[in-house]
Design a protein around this motif. Sequence first.
Motif, short mmCIF file in Angstrom:
data_model
loop_
_atom_site.label_atom_id
_atom_site.label_comp_id
_atom_site.label_asym_id
_atom_site.label_seq_id
_atom_site.Cartn_x
_atom_site.Cartn_y
_atom_site.Cartn_z
N LYS A 69 0.84 -1.20 0.00
CA LYS A 69 0.00 0.00 0.00
C LYS A 69 0.87 1.25 0.00
O LYS A 69 0.64 2.17 -0.77
CB LYS A 69 -0.92 -0.02 1.21
N ASN A 70 1.85 1.28 0.90
CA ASN A 70 2.79 2.40 0.92
C ASN A 70 4.05 2.03 1.69
O ASN A 70 4.08 1.04 2.40
CB ASN A 70 2.16 3.68 1.46
N MET A 71 5.07 2.84 1.51
CA MET A 71 6.35 2.64 2.19
C MET A 71 6.79 3.97 2.80
O MET A 71 6.69 5.00 2.15
CB MET A 71 7.44 2.18 1.21
N GLU A 72 7.25 3.91 4.04
CA GLU A 72 7.88 5.06 4.68
C GLU A 72 9.38 4.80 4.63
O GLU A 72 9.84 3.75 5.08
CB GLU A 72 7.44 5.17 6.14
N ILE A 73 10.13 5.73 4.09
CA ILE A 73 11.57 5.55 3.92
C ILE A 73 12.29 6.70 4.62
O ILE A 73 12.03 7.87 4.33
CB ILE A 73 11.95 5.51 2.44
N GLU A 74 13.18 6.34 5.54
CA GLU A 74 13.94 7.34 6.29
C GLU A 74 15.43 7.10 6.06
O GLU A 74 15.88 5.96 5.99
CB GLU A 74 13.64 7.20 7.79
N ASP A 75 16.18 8.19 5.96
CA ASP A 75 17.64 8.09 5.86
C ASP A 75 18.23 7.77 7.22
O ASP A 75 17.77 8.29 8.23
CB ASP A 75 18.25 9.40 5.36
N GLU A 76 19.23 6.91 7.23
CA GLU A 76 19.98 6.61 8.45
C GLU A 76 21.39 7.14 8.24
O GLU A 76 21.96 7.01 7.15
CB GLU A 76 20.03 5.10 8.69
N LYS A 77 21.97 7.70 9.27
CA LYS A 77 23.31 8.29 9.14
C LYS A 77 24.43 7.30 9.44
O LYS A 77 25.44 7.26 8.77
CB LYS A 77 23.43 9.51 10.05
N GLU A 78 24.25 6.49 10.47
CA GLU A 78 25.27 5.55 10.89
C GLU A 78 25.38 4.41 9.88
O GLU A 78 24.39 3.83 9.47
CB GLU A 78 24.88 4.98 12.25
N LYS A 79 26.61 4.08 9.47
CA LYS A 79 26.83 3.02 8.49
C LYS A 79 27.81 2.00 9.01
O LYS A 79 28.49 2.22 9.99
CB LYS A 79 27.36 3.61 7.18
N GLY A 80 27.88 0.88 8.30
CA GLY A 80 28.87 -0.13 8.60
C GLY A 80 28.52 -1.09 9.71
O GLY A 80 29.38 -1.76 10.25
N ALA A 81 27.25 -1.20 10.07
CA ALA A 81 26.85 -2.03 11.20
C ALA A 81 26.57 -3.48 10.80
O ALA A 81 26.41 -4.32 11.67
CB ALA A 81 25.61 -1.44 11.86
N PHE A 82 26.49 -3.79 9.50
CA PHE A 82 26.04 -5.12 9.08
C PHE A 82 27.08 -5.84 8.23
O PHE A 82 27.77 -5.22 7.43
CB PHE A 82 24.74 -4.99 8.26
N SER A 83 27.13 -7.16 8.40
CA SER A 83 28.03 -7.98 7.58
C SER A 83 27.26 -8.89 6.65
O SER A 83 27.86 -9.59 5.82
CB SER A 83 28.95 -8.80 8.48
N GLU A 84 25.92 -8.92 6.79
CA GLU A 84 25.06 -9.79 5.97
C GLU A 84 23.65 -9.23 5.99
O GLU A 84 23.38 -8.21 6.61
CB GLU A 84 25.06 -11.22 6.52
N PHE A 85 22.73 -9.93 5.30
CA PHE A 85 21.32 -9.56 5.36
C PHE A 85 20.60 -10.68 6.12
O PHE A 85 20.72 -11.85 5.77
CB PHE A 85 20.70 -9.37 3.98
N ARG A 86 19.85 -10.31 7.16
CA ARG A 86 19.18 -11.30 8.02
C ARG A 86 17.68 -11.07 8.06
O ARG A 86 17.22 -9.94 7.95
CB ARG A 86 19.69 -11.22 9.45
N VAL A 87 16.96 -12.16 8.28
CA VAL A 87 15.55 -12.10 8.64
C VAL A 87 15.51 -12.14 10.15
O VAL A 87 16.05 -13.07 10.77
CB VAL A 87 14.75 -13.27 8.04
N ARG A 88 14.90 -11.13 10.74
CA ARG A 88 14.78 -11.10 12.21
C ARG A 88 13.41 -11.61 12.63
O ARG A 88 12.42 -11.40 11.93
CB ARG A 88 14.97 -9.66 12.72
N PHE A 89 13.38 -12.27 13.77
CA PHE A 89 12.13 -12.83 14.30
C PHE A 89 11.81 -12.22 15.64
O PHE A 89 12.65 -11.79 16.36
CB PHE A 89 12.24 -14.35 14.44
#
Length: 89
Positions: A69-89
């Motif tokens: 229906k719609n997407m809210e998209i926000e910029d994040e300033k902090e980078k470099g926190a991830f080493s992969e893409f995960r599905v969180r539960f």
Amino acid sequence: MKKHIFINGRVQGVGFRHFTRTNAESLGVKGWVENLPDGRVEAVFEGDEESVQELIDRCKEGPPSAYVKNMEIEDEKEKGAFSEFRVRF
């Protein structure tokens, strides 16, 4: 580039998280995706500008049985926190 995204519509129970992870991995985007109790999907995408924008565009369509229906998209300033893409539960 890092984006924080909230996706509304028919996005739970339709394979949206798996779809997002598969597409993120194919584009080299890092981050995570999870279902929220209110029926939305929340995600953080981190990568080069072109890949992150392509993943956002793909998520606007979603998997075949989803309806975004719609997407809210926000910029994040902090980078470099991830080493992969995960599905969180």
